[in-house]
Design a protein around this motif. Structure first.
Motif, PDB file in Angstrom:
ATOM      1  N   LEU A  15     -15.682   8.712 -14.724  1.00 51.10           N
ATOM      2  CA  LEU A  15     -14.916   9.756 -15.382  1.00 51.10           C
ATOM      3  C   LEU A  15     -15.686  10.207 -16.607  1.00 51.10           C
ATOM      4  CD1 LEU A  15     -11.284   8.332 -15.258  1.00 51.10           C
ATOM      5  CD2 LEU A  15     -12.484   9.746 -13.603  1.00 51.10           C
ATOM      6  N   ALA A  29     -20.989 -10.310  -9.740  1.00 49.46           N
ATOM      7  CA  ALA A  29     -19.563 -10.264 -10.073  1.00 49.46           C
ATOM      8  C   ALA A  29     -18.721 -11.075  -9.090  1.00 49.46           C
ATOM      9  CB  ALA A  29     -19.091  -8.811 -10.105  1.00 49.46           C
ATOM     10  N   LEU A  46      -8.491  11.896  -6.306  1.00 49.43           N
ATOM     11  CA  LEU A  46      -8.831  10.470  -6.390  1.00 49.43           C
ATOM     12  C   LEU A  46      -7.861   9.635  -5.572  1.00 49.43           C
ATOM     13  CD1 LEU A  46      -9.803   9.831 -10.113  1.00 49.43           C
ATOM     14  CD2 LEU A  46     -11.256  10.262  -8.138  1.00 49.43           C
ATOM     15  N   SER A  47      -6.606  10.018  -5.662  1.00 48.97           N
ATOM     16  CA  SER A  47      -5.589   9.273  -4.932  1.00 48.97           C
ATOM     17  C   SER A  47      -5.856   9.352  -3.432  1.00 48.97           C
ATOM     18  CB  SER A  47      -4.218   9.851  -5.294  1.00 48.97           C
ATOM     19  OG  SER A  47      -3.214   9.212  -4.571  1.00 48.97           O
ATOM     20  N   GLU A  64     -16.534  -4.530  -1.807  1.00 45.89           N
ATOM     21  CA  GLU A  64     -15.303  -3.890  -1.323  1.00 45.89           C
ATOM     22  C   GLU A  64     -14.715  -2.973  -2.391  1.00 45.89           C
ATOM     23  OE1 GLU A  64     -12.698  -6.964   0.006  1.00 45.89           O
ATOM     24  OE2 GLU A  64     -13.892  -7.404   1.770  1.00 45.89           O
ATOM     25  N   LEU A  65     -15.600  -2.404  -3.184  1.00 44.26           N
ATOM     26  CA  LEU A  65     -15.163  -1.573  -4.304  1.00 44.26           C
ATOM     27  C   LEU A  65     -16.083  -0.366  -4.418  1.00 44.26           C
ATOM     28  CD1 LEU A  65     -12.848  -3.147  -5.446  1.00 44.26           C
ATOM     29  CD2 LEU A  65     -14.323  -3.977  -7.259  1.00 44.26           C
ATOM     30  N   LEU A 107     -10.266  -1.154 -13.643  1.00 45.77           N
ATOM     31  CA  LEU A 107      -8.971  -0.652 -13.195  1.00 45.77           C
ATOM     32  C   LEU A 107      -9.124   0.007 -11.831  1.00 45.77           C
ATOM     33  CD1 LEU A 107      -5.990  -0.181 -13.988  1.00 45.77           C
ATOM     34  CD2 LEU A 107      -6.687   1.996 -14.972  1.00 45.77           C
ATOM     35  N   VAL A 108      -8.399  -0.485 -10.848  1.00 46.67           N
ATOM     36  CA  VAL A 108      -8.429   0.172  -9.540  1.00 46.67           C
ATOM     37  C   VAL A 108      -7.143   0.958  -9.351  1.00 46.67           C
ATOM     38  CG1 VAL A 108      -9.441  -2.019  -8.792  1.00 46.67           C
ATOM     39  CG2 VAL A 108      -7.321  -1.251  -7.765  1.00 46.67           C
ATOM     40  N   ALA A 152      -8.897   7.233  -2.667  1.00 50.16           N
ATOM     41  CA  ALA A 152      -8.567   5.801  -2.724  1.00 50.16           C
ATOM     42  C   ALA A 152      -7.792   5.381  -1.480  1.00 50.16           C
ATOM     43  CB  ALA A 152      -7.759   5.497  -3.980  1.00 50.16           C
ATOM     44  N   ASN A 162     -11.462  -0.614  -2.337  1.00 46.06           N
ATOM     45  CA  ASN A 162     -10.629  -0.078  -3.411  1.00 46.06           C
ATOM     46  C   ASN A 162     -11.471   0.795  -4.316  1.00 46.06           C
ATOM     47  OD1 ASN A 162      -8.887  -3.049  -3.160  1.00 46.06           O
ATOM     48  ND2 ASN A 162      -7.850  -1.073  -3.127  1.00 46.06           N
ATOM     49  N   LEU A 163     -10.774   1.701  -4.986  1.00 46.50           N
ATOM     50  CA  LEU A 163     -11.459   2.635  -5.873  1.00 46.50           C
ATOM     51  C   LEU A 163     -11.190   2.255  -7.326  1.00 46.50           C
ATOM     52  CD1 LEU A 163     -13.120   5.264  -6.031  1.00 46.50           C
ATOM     53  CD2 LEU A 163     -10.959   6.508  -6.112  1.00 46.50           C
ATOM     54  N   VAL A 164     -12.239   1.983  -8.083  1.00 48.14           N
ATOM     55  CA  VAL A 164     -12.041   1.709  -9.509  1.00 48.14           C
ATOM     56  C   VAL A 164     -12.475   2.928 -10.301  1.00 48.14           C
ATOM     57  CG1 VAL A 164     -12.956  -0.563  -8.883  1.00 48.14           C
ATOM     58  CG2 VAL A 164     -14.134   0.791 -10.584  1.00 48.14           C
ATOM     59  N   ILE A 165     -11.702   3.228 -11.327  1.00 45.83           N
ATOM     60  CA  ILE A 165     -12.076   4.352 -12.164  1.00 45.83           C
ATOM     61  C   ILE A 165     -12.867   3.830 -13.350  1.00 45.83           C
ATOM     62  CG2 ILE A 165     -10.144   5.770 -11.453  1.00 45.83           C
ATOM     63  CD1 ILE A 165      -8.736   5.093 -13.993  1.00 45.83           C
ATOM     64  N   PRO A 194     -14.323   5.147 -16.711  1.00 45.39           N
ATOM     65  CA  PRO A 194     -14.614   6.048 -17.832  1.00 45.39           C
ATOM     66  C   PRO A 194     -15.771   5.446 -18.609  1.00 45.39           C
ATOM     67  CG  PRO A 194     -12.711   4.696 -18.344  1.00 45.39           C
ATOM     68  CD  PRO A 194     -13.124   4.337 -16.945  1.00 45.39           C
ATOM     69  N   PRO A 238      -3.021   4.042  -4.570  1.00 48.99           N
ATOM     70  CA  PRO A 238      -1.987   4.886  -3.982  1.00 48.99           C
ATOM     71  C   PRO A 238      -1.397   4.151  -2.786  1.00 48.99           C
ATOM     72  CG  PRO A 238      -4.148   5.624  -3.278  1.00 48.99           C
ATOM     73  CD  PRO A 238      -4.374   4.475  -4.221  1.00 48.99           C
ATOM     74  N   ARG A 266     -21.104  -4.930  -8.654  1.00 50.26           N
ATOM     75  CA  ARG A 266     -19.648  -4.839  -8.806  1.00 50.26           C
ATOM     76  C   ARG A 266     -19.036  -3.890  -7.792  1.00 50.26           C
ATOM     77  NH1 ARG A 266     -19.131  -7.016 -14.065  1.00 50.26           N
ATOM     78  NH2 ARG A 266     -16.894  -6.628 -14.176  1.00 50.26           N
ATOM     79  N   PHE A 298     -22.634  -1.526 -13.078  1.00 51.86           N
ATOM     80  CA  PHE A 298     -21.987  -1.605 -11.773  1.00 51.86           C
ATOM     81  C   PHE A 298     -22.981  -1.983 -10.680  1.00 51.86           C
ATOM     82  CE2 PHE A 298     -18.505   0.837 -13.702  1.00 51.86           C
ATOM     83  CZ  PHE A 298     -17.444   0.113 -13.206  1.00 51.86           C
TER      84      PHE A 298
END
Lengths: 336, 336
Positions: free
Chosen positions: A66, B49, A82-83, A60-61, B96-97, A86, A95-98, A100, B100, A119, A114
């Motif tokens: 980045l 995970a 991104l917003s 669910e991710l 980090l998710v 998401a 959900n969106l995980v960032i 980097p 918004p 993940r 990942f």
DNA sequence: AAGATCATCCAAAACGTTTTGGGTGTCAAC
DNA sequence: GTTGACACCCAAAACGTTTTGGATGATCTT
């Protein structure tokens, strides 16, 4: 604190029935479904995400990488994109995980973490290279992903991209039609697909006009890179009258160089990306941007559809480029 | 594809032993630990995970809420901050998710979803209000969170904030010392803590100087809001000679208004946030910014420590404000 | 030589959900 | 009064990990 077991106990029902009532299955009577729903609402019950994820074998991710390398990321207001992405993913429960890339780790290692740790259900890659090891890895794993930008991968994959070739081709022709003859290109590293294709658009237009694509300077896709590229071009005897820049960020550096040099103000400049900053440079930067509405929603949609197993060929969006004319380019010099 | 069971089977060991070998427990011999590690590396094994999350009762996730209301978010280059935060969280195994608020849902509903569904281990809230319902909710649940910006909550909570009062106090005094007497404030909605405290700093300085805090205009914290606020101030008979703006975004709107009005160029302007755009406005925007190094890392650290149960009082950072002097303010009018 | 200590390993429980594969009772049809 | 069909419900398995609470020998103590 409430879980299914407690909820079931308090209702005198089995876990199964409560679960199925909440999921709206038809094999539980309307009366108990109602009763269960009310109790769940009252208890503020929400299924435990980790448990559902384990059972359903879905994280669910979605992760978006980045880039750590300097230089801005393509689309205007990346965070807004991104917003939006998401938000639309959230509508489907994702959900969106960032992500980097951590210091001392490669983007590839990160993908591996990942993917192999399950993940996430899909990845969103930005700043693709022509030969992109992340793309190759994900393809070898059969893992769903969408890129922002194309690659030269032999195997198809979902992407959203602007038609940089046509955009830079048209921009160059436009300058030519306005009378410019010495049209330069400030390019980015050619291992990036976007940089390569933009340069090709410029080159094609030049040779169609019978001009040699000679006025070329390549640098990092940063303000400083643009500045240095412009200095190199301005030092030449065949100084350009117009400069087509691979990115707005480079273009702001070009404008800085032009301000510092005699007669620089009369040289036309156009960038690409429509960064918000462009409206505030002096002169205000003329630029190009990808057409197409809510980019975030488009990415979300592509991600969901590739997760659902739709074939890559159906998930490729090539958007046309439009001009955003401001003050940094001068077309009317001859104008017919 | 590899899971613990398969790995154990192929090694002729129990699942327990393999798991403990990989986690470095001392009750497995160095020899088998070595053997297990090699096999795991070779198979590219990574623990699932979702399974670990379920078992350990930790989501290994932190959510950051992205406000839907217009206006920029405080810290300079917000995405860079998030990226830094995500990177340092990743060092501790957390992702980090970005969250918004979906259309038609409140920020509170969103918090509820994340908290009650145990989707995350902590939340990062930005753009706090003086009375912040998200803060109250999370406190009532005893759920870990960190805010960017203080609140007026009776109960302490972890935060990072700039000392807006002192910053705006100092900026106002500085104008006064340079000879300005009609110093205006363009403020944001007073239910935001940052907007309120910045106004208070201005007011306090004004009354210390024996000036009445009369030249005040309040608007949305956007470019357009700043523009309208400035128009209102410029229409007055006691037109200000200096304007202290709650945010850079508003300040760019103020500058736009000043460019459109006779004598506007002679009016001093200072903003706050040090948005990248400020370097490109004309005149280049003088501004203020929070001191302190890597903000993302600080947020990550606070998040990890509040998850670990450290008391809120130990997790509050109030950073001083420093000036970034560019061209939009004129101090030397009198200067001693 | 018996007891204690230690090093190594493991079976089973637990996390909370979804799904499989029935089970029970009622009603209509024959 | 047996047979299906149907509506409603549930026990148990499964997802893959971590952790608990030993078990088994080997080594050391006395």
């Amino acid at each position: 604190m409430a879980n299914l077991k407690q909820l079931a106990q308090s209702l005198g029902l089995s876990i199964t029935t409560v679960s199925r009532a909440l999921d709206g299955y038809s094999d539980v009577s309307a009366a108990t479904r109602q009763r269960v729903r009310e109790a769940a609402d009252k208890a503020g019950y929400r299924p435990n995400a980790s448990a559902r994820r384990l059972r359903k074998q879905r994280a669910e991710l979605v992760a978006v990488t980045l880039p750590s390398e300097p230089g801005h990321i393509g689309p205007l207001h990346f965070l807004d994109m991104l917003s939006g992405c998401a938000e639309h993913l959230a509508g489907a429960g994702l959900n969106l995980v960032i992500a980097p890339v951590p210091h001392g780790e490669s983007e590839l290692d990160m993908c591996r973490r990942f993917v192999d740790g399950r993940r996430v259900d899909a990845m969103l890659l930005v700043r693709t290279k022509r030969q992109d090891e992340r793309v190759e890895f994900l393809q070898s794993r059969g893992f769903p992903f969408v890129t922002n930008g194309r690659t030269e991968s032999a195997i198809q994959h979902p992407f959203i991209d602007g038609d940089g070739f046509s955009g830079f081709h048209a921009a160059t022709l436009r300058f030519h039609q306005a009378g410019h003859r010495r049209i330069a290109h400030v390019g980015g590293p050619q291992d990036y697909f976007f940089a390569h294709v933009r340069r090709q658009g410029w080159e094609a237009a030049m040779s169609e006009c019978g001009l040699s694509p000679d006025l070329y300077s390549e640098q990092m896709p940063t303000e400083q890179g643009g500045y240095e590229a412009a200095l190199a071009l301005l030092a030449r005897s065949d100084r350009p009258t117009a400069i087509v820049c691979a990115t707005d960020e480079m273009a702001t550096g070009v404008l800085r160089a032009l301000r510092e040099v005699d007669g620089g103000q009369s040289i036309s400049v156009v960038g690409h990306d429509d960064l918000p900053i462009g409206a505030f440079t002096s002169p205000a930067l003329s630029t190009m941007r990808m057409t197409g509405g809510n980019l975030g929603r488009s990415f979300a949609s592509l991600l969901l559809r590739t997760i659902a197993g739709e074939p890559a060929e159906a998930l490729q969006e090539l958007h046309s480029i439009e001009f955003v004319d401001r003050d940094s380019h001068h077309l009317p010099t001859i104008l017919a």
